[in-house]
Design a protein around this motif. Sequence first.
Motif, PDB file in Angstrom:
ATOM      1  N   GLN A 108      -3.790  24.015  93.729  1.00 40.85           N
ATOM      2  CA  GLN A 108      -4.214  25.386  93.446  1.00 40.85           C
ATOM      3  C   GLN A 108      -3.514  25.986  92.231  1.00 40.85           C
ATOM      4  O   GLN A 108      -2.860  27.028  92.305  1.00 40.85           O
ATOM      5  CB  GLN A 108      -3.990  26.268  94.678  1.00 40.85           C
ATOM      6  CG  GLN A 108      -4.844  25.874  95.861  1.00 40.85           C
ATOM      7  CD  GLN A 108      -4.638  26.769  97.066  1.00 40.85           C
ATOM      8  OE1 GLN A 108      -3.705  27.562  97.115  1.00 40.85           O
ATOM      9  NE2 GLN A 108      -5.508  26.646  98.052  1.00 40.85           N
ATOM     10  N   GLN A 109      -3.622  25.331  91.098  1.00 39.26           N
ATOM     11  CA  GLN A 109      -3.080  25.812  89.831  1.00 39.26           C
ATOM     12  C   GLN A 109      -1.567  25.988  89.860  1.00 39.26           C
ATOM     13  O   GLN A 109      -1.011  26.844  89.158  1.00 39.26           O
ATOM     14  CB  GLN A 109      -3.761  27.127  89.415  1.00 39.26           C
ATOM     15  CG  GLN A 109      -5.258  26.986  89.181  1.00 39.26           C
ATOM     16  CD  GLN A 109      -5.891  28.278  88.712  1.00 39.26           C
ATOM     17  OE1 GLN A 109      -5.473  29.367  89.074  1.00 39.26           O
ATOM     18  NE2 GLN A 109      -6.919  28.157  87.884  1.00 39.26           N
ATOM     19  N   VAL A 150      -6.196  16.812  84.954  1.00 46.25           N
ATOM     20  CA  VAL A 150      -6.640  17.916  85.807  1.00 46.25           C
ATOM     21  C   VAL A 150      -5.624  19.051  85.762  1.00 46.25           C
ATOM     22  O   VAL A 150      -5.972  20.224  85.616  1.00 46.25           O
ATOM     23  CB  VAL A 150      -6.857  17.446  87.252  1.00 46.25           C
ATOM     24  CG1 VAL A 150      -7.225  18.626  88.148  1.00 46.25           C
ATOM     25  CG2 VAL A 150      -7.945  16.386  87.311  1.00 46.25           C
ATOM     26  N   ALA A 151      -4.349  18.706  85.880  1.00 51.43           N
ATOM     27  CA  ALA A 151      -3.293  19.719  85.823  1.00 51.43           C
ATOM     28  C   ALA A 151      -3.271  20.390  84.455  1.00 51.43           C
ATOM     29  O   ALA A 151      -3.074  21.610  84.345  1.00 51.43           O
ATOM     30  CB  ALA A 151      -1.940  19.092  86.127  1.00 51.43           C
ATOM     31  N   ASN A 153      -5.812  20.832  82.435  1.00 48.89           N
ATOM     32  CA  ASN A 153      -6.936  21.771  82.368  1.00 48.89           C
ATOM     33  C   ASN A 153      -6.650  23.037  83.170  1.00 48.89           C
ATOM     34  O   ASN A 153      -7.001  24.146  82.756  1.00 48.89           O
ATOM     35  CB  ASN A 153      -8.207  21.101  82.892  1.00 48.89           C
ATOM     36  CG  ASN A 153      -8.733  20.028  81.953  1.00 48.89           C
ATOM     37  OD1 ASN A 153      -8.407  20.024  80.758  1.00 48.89           O
ATOM     38  ND2 ASN A 153      -9.522  19.113  82.478  1.00 48.89           N
ATOM     39  N   GLU A 154      -6.025  22.865  84.334  1.00 47.79           N
ATOM     40  CA  GLU A 154      -5.718  24.010  85.189  1.00 47.79           C
ATOM     41  C   GLU A 154      -4.830  25.010  84.456  1.00 47.79           C
ATOM     42  O   GLU A 154      -5.091  26.223  84.468  1.00 47.79           O
ATOM     43  CB  GLU A 154      -5.014  23.545  86.470  1.00 47.79           C
ATOM     44  CG  GLU A 154      -5.889  22.758  87.408  1.00 47.79           C
ATOM     45  CD  GLU A 154      -6.778  23.656  88.264  1.00 47.79           C
ATOM     46  OE1 GLU A 154      -6.747  24.876  88.090  1.00 47.79           O
ATOM     47  OE2 GLU A 154      -7.500  23.113  89.112  1.00 47.79           O
ATOM     48  N   GLU A 157      -6.699  26.411  81.134  1.00 48.22           N
ATOM     49  CA  GLU A 157      -7.841  27.274  81.405  1.00 48.22           C
ATOM     50  C   GLU A 157      -7.427  28.601  82.023  1.00 48.22           C
ATOM     51  O   GLU A 157      -8.161  29.589  81.944  1.00 48.22           O
ATOM     52  CB  GLU A 157      -8.828  26.556  82.327  1.00 48.22           C
ATOM     53  CG  GLU A 157      -9.582  25.421  81.636  1.00 48.22           C
ATOM     54  CD  GLU A 157     -10.528  24.709  82.579  1.00 48.22           C
ATOM     55  OE1 GLU A 157     -10.590  25.111  83.768  1.00 48.22           O
ATOM     56  OE2 GLU A 157     -11.198  23.752  82.144  1.00 48.22           O
ATOM     57  N   ALA A 158      -6.253  28.626  82.629  1.00 51.51           N
ATOM     58  CA  ALA A 158      -5.762  29.882  83.191  1.00 51.51           C
ATOM     59  C   ALA A 158      -5.597  30.923  82.102  1.00 51.51           C
ATOM     60  O   ALA A 158      -5.810  32.123  82.317  1.00 51.51           O
ATOM     61  CB  ALA A 158      -4.440  29.658  83.918  1.00 51.51           C
TER      62      ALA A 158
END
Length: 255
Positions: A108-109, A150-151, A153-154, A157-158
């Motif tokens: 969860q980010q 993935v991490a 991008n998280e 993108e935040a």
Amino acid sequence: MARTIQSLERAAAVLRLLAGGERRLGLSDIASAIGLAKATTHGLLRTLQQEGFVEQDTASGKYQLGAELLRLGNSYLDVHELRARALVWTDDLARSSGESAYLGVLHQQGVLIVHHVFRPDDSRQVLEVGAMQPLHSTALGKVLAAFDPVAHNEVMEAGEFPAITELTVTDPAEFEKGLEETRSRGWASDLGETWEGVASIAAPILDRRRMPVGAVGITGAVERMQAGGTLHPRLVAAVRDCARSVSRDLGAGRF
């Protein structure tokens, strides 16, 4: 918007209340805190008690969290083969470094701490399993952002890099530059960026596909972790050796 089940929401509110603050609470305190009548609250507590999620002290009549929650929590953490494989190695890391050792995964980010080994001294410490740490300021988070797409991008993108301390990197370009350095040297550090006066070192853990599945690291006072403005090489080596050992146990082979 999908409808929710009110009774489940209320039960969740009870569990969250008992998870924080005082260890035990009476019926009146719980009812008042969640804004329900005593009769309704008592019904919730009885159901939770029957399922093992809540226990009632026979002497005081007050309620506390039950053992079933611990079992479910451990079951959730144990689904990670990562945690099972890392238990011995993180114990060794804490012992050899003299600092607290942590195992974290993307969730969860943020970074979810799935294992924590106390610093091997007599100081008072708090177990942080289940705690969340930010991706952008911690050594564990930087490692995940550097090696796990993935991490990465998280966190990117935040779009926000909130300043937690005066040393927190808040500029995306500067943060990305730091990730490049992390990739090139194979480990990340946090010098007062998340907690003032506290330093951390972390390295990535790879699985049999050589994909990043988590990160392991140590955290301690800056004055113990570094000398002359530089992190002690033996501590960096200890963290990297631990990460390699766990990765090998996960089938990543030699690297």
